[in-house]
Scaffold this motif. Structure first.
Motif, PDB file in Angstrom:
ATOM      1  N   SER A  49       0.833  -1.206   0.000  1.00  0.00           N
ATOM      2  CA  SER A  49       0.000   0.000   0.000  1.00  0.00           C
ATOM      3  C   SER A  49       0.869   1.259   0.000  1.00  0.00           C
ATOM      4  O   SER A  49       0.472   2.282  -0.554  1.00  0.00           O
ATOM      5  N   LEU A  50       2.061   1.184   0.606  1.00  0.00           N
ATOM      6  CA  LEU A  50       2.984   2.322   0.575  1.00  0.00           C
ATOM      7  C   LEU A  50       3.456   2.573  -0.863  1.00  0.00           C
ATOM      8  O   LEU A  50       3.478   3.723  -1.319  1.00  0.00           O
ATOM      9  N   LEU A  51       3.795   1.493  -1.560  1.00  0.00           N
ATOM     10  CA  LEU A  51       4.216   1.628  -2.962  1.00  0.00           C
ATOM     11  C   LEU A  51       3.077   2.165  -3.817  1.00  0.00           C
ATOM     12  O   LEU A  51       3.286   3.001  -4.691  1.00  0.00           O
ATOM     13  N   ASP A  52       1.861   1.707  -3.534  1.00  0.00           N
ATOM     14  CA  ASP A  52       0.694   2.184  -4.272  1.00  0.00           C
ATOM     15  C   ASP A  52       0.480   3.677  -4.021  1.00  0.00           C
ATOM     16  O   ASP A  52       0.277   4.450  -4.960  1.00  0.00           O
ATOM     17  N   ALA A  53       0.554   4.095  -2.766  1.00  0.00           N
ATOM     18  CA  ALA A  53       0.357   5.517  -2.444  1.00  0.00           C
ATOM     19  C   ALA A  53       1.458   6.376  -3.058  1.00  0.00           C
ATOM     20  O   ALA A  53       1.184   7.454  -3.602  1.00  0.00           O
ATOM     21  N   LEU A  54       2.686   5.901  -2.988  1.00  0.00           N
ATOM     22  CA  LEU A  54       3.812   6.639  -3.569  1.00  0.00           C
ATOM     23  C   LEU A  54       3.673   6.733  -5.086  1.00  0.00           C
ATOM     24  O   LEU A  54       3.860   7.810  -5.670  1.00  0.00           O
ATOM     25  N   SER A  55       3.300   5.628  -5.720  1.00  0.00           N
ATOM     26  CA  SER A  55       3.116   5.627  -7.177  1.00  0.00           C
ATOM     27  C   SER A  55       1.996   6.573  -7.578  1.00  0.00           C
ATOM     28  O   SER A  55       2.104   7.288  -8.574  1.00  0.00           O
ATOM     29  N   ARG A  56       0.906   6.578  -6.806  1.00  0.00           N
ATOM     30  CA  ARG A  56      -0.224   7.454  -7.109  1.00  0.00           C
ATOM     31  C   ARG A  56       0.191   8.914  -7.026  1.00  0.00           C
ATOM     32  O   ARG A  56      -0.099   9.710  -7.918  1.00  0.00           O
ATOM     33  N   ARG A  57       0.901   9.266  -5.978  1.00  0.00           N
ATOM     34  CA  ARG A  57       1.302  10.671  -5.804  1.00  0.00           C
ATOM     35  C   ARG A  57       2.301  11.121  -6.857  1.00  0.00           C
ATOM     36  O   ARG A  57       2.152  12.184  -7.452  1.00  0.00           O
TER      37      ARG A  57
END
Length: 177
Positions: free
Chosen positions: A2-10
């Protein structure tokens, strides 16, 4: 993940905004060039070079957002006919190949962009225009795609192993950062 997902989204959201600004700037530059040709009969010096740089920037910086949202063109003739887990395994192989190519491209383009910056590479036309901003945007866009495709690969491998996979996002039309 989820951290990678949030970072990728931002990060992909920020690059999408920059790519959108490049698109707007490109429209202004082209319009200015057309008006200049109509009024004076010739182009303003440097507008072609600016247009080329903006085009490269909008393509490679926009690529990360398109990858994150699933907005790129995809053909599922083969995977659509396979069982769900077999299709996920096949996509995982494609993801691994994509990641390998992205790493190779980042390595090759980084070296070229660094040489361009350190060597002061310019395009010789009506004006001397530096090439390193376009080359750097290629590296940045490709580099940002690596964690995004790692996330896609993780989802596909999880699905192939029969684990619960979070719902795939539908392509978004808005940017949230």
């Amino acid at each position: 993940m989820s951290l990678l997902d949030a970072l990728s989204r931002r990060i992909s959201g920020v690059t999408a905004i920059i790519a959108s600004l490049c698109t707007f700037a490109l429209a202004i530059v082209i319009t200015t060039d057309v008006v200049s040709r109509m009024v004076t009969g010739r182009s303003l010096p440097g507008l072609v070079e600016v247009s080329e740089t903006l085009l490269v920037m909008l393509i490679f910086l926009g690529m990360a957002f398109a990858s994150y949202t699933g907005g790129q063109i995809a053909v599922d003739l083969v995977t659509g006919a396979l069982p769900k887990r077999a299709a996920a395994w096949l996509r995982s192989i494609g993801d691994a190949i994509t990641l390998a190519i992205l790493v190779w491209l980042v390595t090759a383009t980084y070296t070229r962009a660094l040489d361009s910056f350190l060597g002061g590479e310019f395009k010789f036309g009506l004006v001397h225009w530096p090439l390193w901003p376009a080359r750097a945007s290629i590296v940045i866009g490709l580099l940002i795609c690596i964690p995004i495709y790692a996330l896609i690969a993780w989802r596909d491998i999880s699905e192939a192993l029969g684990r619960h996979v979070p719902e795939q996002r539908a392509p978004e039309t808005t940017v949230q950062i």
